[in-house]
Structures are given as C-alpha cells and as structure tokens.
Design a protein around this motif. Structure first.
Motif, short mmCIF file in Angstrom:
data_model
loop_
_atom_site.label_atom_id
_atom_site.label_comp_id
_atom_site.label_asym_id
_atom_site.label_seq_id
_atom_site.Cartn_x
_atom_site.Cartn_y
_atom_site.Cartn_z
N ILE A 156 0.83 -1.21 0.00
CA ILE A 156 0.00 0.00 0.00
C ILE A 156 0.87 1.26 0.00
N PHE A 157 2.02 1.21 0.70
CA PHE A 157 2.86 2.39 0.82
C PHE A 157 3.79 2.63 -0.38
N ILE A 158 3.89 1.70 -1.32
CA ILE A 158 4.79 1.87 -2.46
C ILE A 158 4.49 3.14 -3.25
N PRO A 159 3.24 3.40 -3.69
CA PRO A 159 3.01 4.63 -4.45
C PRO A 159 3.22 5.90 -3.62
N ILE A 160 2.91 5.83 -2.35
CA ILE A 160 3.10 6.99 -1.48
C ILE A 160 4.59 7.29 -1.33
N LYS A 161 5.39 6.27 -1.05
CA LYS A 161 6.84 6.45 -0.92
C LYS A 161 7.44 6.94 -2.23
N THR A 162 6.98 6.39 -3.34
CA THR A 162 7.50 6.79 -4.65
C THR A 162 7.24 8.27 -4.90
N ALA A 163 6.03 8.71 -4.66
CA ALA A 163 5.68 10.11 -4.90
C ALA A 163 6.47 11.05 -3.99
#
Length: 179
Positions: A156-163
């Motif tokens: 779940i946190f992959i897109p948040i961390k990426t951004a």
C-alpha cells in the motif's frame, strides 16, 4: 562489474571534501529527527519517513556513503531511542538500503520510474522479506503469520513512498543548483 567498482570508488571519494562530510552529518541528524516521529502500527510494523533521508544520501553521495550512513543511523537511532532489543540484522538492512539507494540514484536522472523501481526493490527485498525474517528471528513468531500483514501494508505504501521520494529528490536537485 567495473561500473559498480567505479560507482563505489566515486562514492568513497565524496567524503574527502569537508563540505560533503558536514552535509552527510546534517542529513544523518535529520534522519534521527525524522525517526523520532515514527508511527508504531503494530509490534512488527512501523511507518517512518526515514527512507527520504536515506534516498537523499544515496542520491547525493552514492552507495558507499549510503551504506555507511544506513548502518550508523541504525546503531545511533537505537542508542538515542531504543525500541525493543538491539538486533544487528536491522543494521545489515540499513546498510543494504543505503547501498541500493546509492546504486539506483547516484549521478543519475531522477525520474518517477526510477523512484518507483527502487522503492519496489527495497520494499520487496528488504522491507517484506529480509526485515520480516529478522522479526521472526527476534520475536519467534512464524514467518507465515507475520508476512501477510507486512506484505499488504508495505505494498500500500509503495506509491506513497515513490511520490514523496520523487518530489523531495527533485526539489533538492533544484535547490542544489542555486548553492
């Protein structure tokens, strides 16, 4: 293989400059401050923005400095604010994360694709598998019992961390042009 050798060699040369040494020390200090605001979701799952500082050190100074700072940060963070028993496995994870950020970001153009790829690699290899293994060794819980929750939350946190990583690293690149 020669490229990785040159990458690590160039990274070690970064610390010869006193200005770079001071910047690394300031970033490590920022890492300690960021880690004070870690959110403990469960006994085996924490949420922190420490990855931003690790990726920044890797981008600016390379894999050798990133690995050194990752290991030192883990040890010093434990001394400043211990959470549970000290376990050297997490220090190894910190070193590997710093090295991976350095390999992926040092002297390279920062794109959303590059940030996504390195976030996925670190999330899968380090956060999901290696850190879960360390937690199983440390707390004695079954790998199969701990893994599903860690997989779901980390994915779940992959897109948040990426951004966040993409935004912060590009902001630092813009600021660096004026210094």
């Amino acid at each position: 293989m020669k490229n990785y050798y040159e990458l690590f060699l160039g990274s070690t040369r970064e610390l010869r400059n006193v200005k770079n040494l001071v910047i690394v020390a300031l970033l490590m200090g920022a890492s300690f401050i960021v880690n004070f605001f870690t959110i403990q979701i469960t006994p085996v799952l924490r949420l922190s923005l420490g990855f931003v500082v690790s990726s920044l050190i890797g981008m600016l100074f390379g894999p050798a400095v990133g690995g050194l700072c990752g290991g030192l940060s883990d040890i010093i963070n434990y001394i400043i604010k211990p959470t549970g028993p000290f376990f050297p496995g997490f220090t190894i994870s910190g070193i590997l994360v710093g090295i991976l950020y350095g390999i992926a970001l040092y002297n390279k153009k920062i794109t959303i694709k590059r940030c996504a790829i390195i976030t996925i690699i670190i999330t899968v290899l380090i956060d999901i598998f290696l850190n879960t293994y360390w937690l199983v060794l440390l707390y004695g819980k079954g790998f199969g019992a701990v893994l599903p929750l860690r997989v779901v939350t980390n994915i779940i946190f992959i897109p948040i961390k990426t951004a966040i990583m993409y935004f912060v690293l590009n902001l630092i690149i813009r600021i660096k042009k004026y210094i």
